[in-house]
Design an enzyme around this catalytic site. Structure first.
Site, PDB file in Angstrom:
ATOM      1  CG  ASP A  66      -1.990   1.039   1.656  1.00  0.00           C
ATOM      2  OD1 ASP A  66      -2.132   1.779   0.283  1.00  0.00           O
ATOM      3  OD2 ASP A  66      -2.375   1.387   2.622  1.00  0.00           O
ATOM      4  CE  LYS A  68      -3.535   5.095   0.922  1.00  0.00           C
ATOM      5  NZ  LYS A  68      -2.900   4.266   1.822  1.00  0.00           N
ATOM      6  CG  HIS A  70      -0.539  11.157  -6.970  1.00  0.00           C
ATOM      7  ND1 HIS A  70      -1.563  11.844  -6.453  1.00  0.00           N
ATOM      8  CD2 HIS A  70      -0.472  11.811  -8.221  1.00  0.00           C
ATOM      9  CE1 HIS A  70      -2.081  12.802  -7.160  1.00  0.00           C
ATOM     10  NE2 HIS A  70      -1.627  12.881  -8.204  1.00  0.00           N
ATOM     11  CB  ILE A  72       5.260  12.279 -14.221  1.00  0.00           C
ATOM     12  CG1 ILE A  72       6.562  11.612 -14.124  1.00  0.00           C
ATOM     13  CG2 ILE A  72       5.148  13.721 -13.851  1.00  0.00           C
ATOM     14  CD1 ILE A  72       7.829  12.363 -14.835  1.00  0.00           C
ATOM     15  N   PRO A  73       3.572   9.501 -15.111  1.00  0.00           N
ATOM     16  CG  PRO A  73       2.051   9.878 -16.820  1.00  0.00           C
ATOM     17  CD  PRO A  73       2.762  10.741 -16.139  1.00  0.00           C
ATOM     18  CG  ASN A  74       9.038   7.580 -17.492  1.00  0.00           C
ATOM     19  OD1 ASN A  74       9.259   6.509 -18.217  1.00  0.00           O
ATOM     20  ND2 ASN A  74      10.304   8.039 -17.000  1.00  0.00           N
ATOM     21  CB  THR A 130     -11.871   7.604   4.481  1.00  0.00           C
ATOM     22  OG1 THR A 130     -10.774   6.800   4.929  1.00  0.00           O
ATOM     23  CG2 THR A 130     -12.586   6.521   3.386  1.00  0.00           C
ATOM     24  NE  ARG A 191     -11.577  -0.293  14.508  1.00  0.00           N
ATOM     25  CZ  ARG A 191     -10.595  -0.032  13.571  1.00  0.00           C
ATOM     26  NH1 ARG A 191     -10.741  -1.031  12.395  1.00  0.00           N
ATOM     27  NH2 ARG A 191      -9.555   0.784  13.622  1.00  0.00           N
ATOM     28  NE  ARG A 221      -6.025   1.610  14.427  1.00  0.00           N
ATOM     29  CZ  ARG A 221      -6.389   2.747  14.356  1.00  0.00           C
ATOM     30  NH1 ARG A 221      -6.019   3.567  15.246  1.00  0.00           N
ATOM     31  NH2 ARG A 221      -6.968   3.083  13.387  1.00  0.00           N
TER      32      ARG A 221
HETATM   33  O1  C5P Z   1      -6.409  -0.198  12.564  1.00  0.00           O
HETATM   34  P1  C5P Z   1      -6.899  -0.067  11.437  1.00  0.00           P
HETATM   35  O2  C5P Z   1      -8.218  -1.123  11.191  1.00  0.00           O
HETATM   36  O3  C5P Z   1      -7.849   1.453  11.374  1.00  0.00           O
HETATM   37  O4  C5P Z   1      -6.168   0.293  10.080  1.00  0.00           O
HETATM   38  C1  C5P Z   1      -6.710   0.303   8.724  1.00  0.00           C
HETATM   39  C2  C5P Z   1      -5.714   0.493   7.903  1.00  0.00           C
HETATM   40  O5  C5P Z   1      -6.206   0.971   6.586  1.00  0.00           O
HETATM   41  C3  C5P Z   1      -4.567   1.272   8.091  1.00  0.00           C
HETATM   42  O6  C5P Z   1      -3.615   0.653   7.402  1.00  0.00           O
HETATM   43  C4  C5P Z   1      -4.902   2.766   7.367  1.00  0.00           C
HETATM   44  O7  C5P Z   1      -3.835   3.648   6.911  1.00  0.00           O
HETATM   45  C5  C5P Z   1      -5.626   2.064   5.989  1.00  0.00           C
HETATM   46  N1  C5P Z   1      -6.596   2.891   5.640  1.00  0.00           N
HETATM   47  C6  C5P Z   1      -7.694   3.573   6.147  1.00  0.00           C
HETATM   48  N2  C5P Z   1      -8.576   4.309   5.426  1.00  0.00           N
HETATM   49  C7  C5P Z   1      -8.329   4.561   4.307  1.00  0.00           C
HETATM   50  C8  C5P Z   1      -7.480   3.913   3.486  1.00  0.00           C
HETATM   51  C9  C5P Z   1      -6.500   3.181   4.187  1.00  0.00           C
HETATM   52  O8  C5P Z   1      -7.926   3.066   7.429  1.00  0.00           O
HETATM   53  N3  C5P Z   1      -9.252   5.388   3.553  1.00  0.00           N
END
Ligand code: C5P
Length: 242
Positions: A66, A68, A70, A72-74, A130, A191, A221
Site C-alpha cells: 500500500d 499509493k 502518485h 508522472i506516468p513514467n 477517507t 470494525r 488494530r
Molecule cells: O487499525 P485499522 O483497522 O484502523 O487500520 C486500517 C488500515 O487501513 C490502516 O493501515 C490505514 O492506514 C488504512 N486505511 C484506512 N482508511 C483509508 C485508507 C487506508 O484506514 N481510507
C-alpha cells in the site's frame, strides 16, 4: 522470494509499524489465520524492500503493498516495476494522478510480471482518502462532493485498466452497482462489534461489509491490538463467512 499466492480469505491485516521485529512477530502469529498482509508507507520507509521481503517470506502470505504511488506516468511505471520483485498480490496508485498515469501503472505491472514469470499484481486506485471531507476538496479547488468524486475516480480507474479501487465500506455498494462484478473493491474501516473504533469514524462490521459486495477488507488494530491476535483474526474471518 515467494510466488504470489491467492488469499485464503478476504482479511488483509494492516501491519502499521516501522519495526521489523514487530511485523515479523505479527506475521508469525497470524500466518495461519489471515488472508494477507498489508504493508504501507510507514513500514516501507523504515525497512525498505528487504524488510518487506523478510516479513512476507516468513509468512508465505499474499502482500498488499500500500504505497499509493502518485507521480508522472513514467515515474509511477518505474516504481511499479521496482516493487514487482516483491511479487505483491495488490499494489495501488492515486486515481487522481490521471488516466494516463493509471494506464502506465497497469501496463508496467503487466510487463514486470511477464519478465519475472509471475502473476500480474492487481493494480488498485485510491480515490478520495477517507480522511478528506467536502471542505478539504473545496480548499484544493475541487468543487464537488467527496461521494461524486469517488464515483468519478473509480470509473476513471476502471476505464484506465486498473483492477479495482480502495474505498470506504460506505461507498462499496454504490461502486459495485456503478462498476459491476469483477472490479475489485478493498475496504478499510472495518470494525467488529467487539472491537473499539479508535480513530475510524465511519465503520462497518465485517458482516455489513460483506453485504456491500466488497472483495477484501483491511483490518489493523482490532487484530494487531488484540491479546490473542490469531483468535481475533479468526473471529473476523468467521463473521465475514457467516
Ligand atoms: O487499525 P485499522 O483497522 O484502523 O487500520 C486500517 C488500515 O487501513 C490502516 O493501515 C490505514 O492506514 C488504512 N486505511 C484506512 N482508511 C483509508 C485508507 C487506508 O484506514 N481510507
Amino acid at each position: 522470494m515467494p510466488a504470489v499466492v491467492k488469499p485464503r480469505n478476504p482479511v488483509f491485516c494492516a501491519f502499521d509499524t516501522a519495526l521489523l521485529d514487530q511485523a515479523k512477530s505479527w506475521a508469525k502469529s497470524l500466518a495461519q489465520s489471515i488472508g494477507g498482509i498489508k504493508l504501507g508507507l510507514e513500514f516501507f520507509s523504515a525497512q525498505g524492500p528487504a524488510g518487506v521481503a523478510e516479513v512476507v517470506g516468513q509468512s508465505g502470505l499474499p502482500l498488499f503493498l500500500d504505497l499509493k504511488f502518485h507521480d508522472i506516468p513514467n515515474t509511477v511505471a518505474g516504481a511499479i516495476k521496482s516493487v514487482a520483485p516483491l511479487r505483491p498480490f495488490m499494489v495501488n496508485v492515486h486515481a487522481s494522478g490521471s488516466a494516463t498515469m493509471m494506464r502506465a501503472a497497469a501496463d508496467a505491472a503487466g510487463e514486470a510480471a511477464a519478465k519475472l514469470g509471475s502473476p500480474r499484481p492487481l493494480v488498485l486506485g485510491v480515490t478520495i482518502l477517507t480522511s478528506l471531507d467536502d471542505g478539504d476538496l473545496a480548499a484544493v479547488g475541487m468543487q464537488t462532493s467527496t461521494a461524486d468524486q469517488v464515483r468519478r475516480l473509480a470509473a476513471l480507474a476502471k476505464s484506465s485498466g486498473l483492477d479495482g479501487v480502495v474505498c470506504s465500506p460506505h461507498e462499496a455498494a454504490l461502486l459495485r452497482r456503478d462498476l459491476g462484478p469483477g472490479f475489485v473493491l478493498v475496504t478499510p474501516g472495518v470494525r467488529p462489534t467487539w472491537a473499539g473504533a479508535q480513530d475510524q469514524k465511519r465503520v462497518m462490521t465485517p458482516a455489513e461489509v460483506l453485504a456491500t459486495g466488497a472483495d477484501y477488507v483491511v483490518v489493523g488494530r482490532p487484530i494487531t491490538g488484540a491479546a490473542d491476535q490469531a483468535a481475533a483474526a479468526q473471529r473476523i474471518v468467521t463473521e465475514l463467512a457467516a
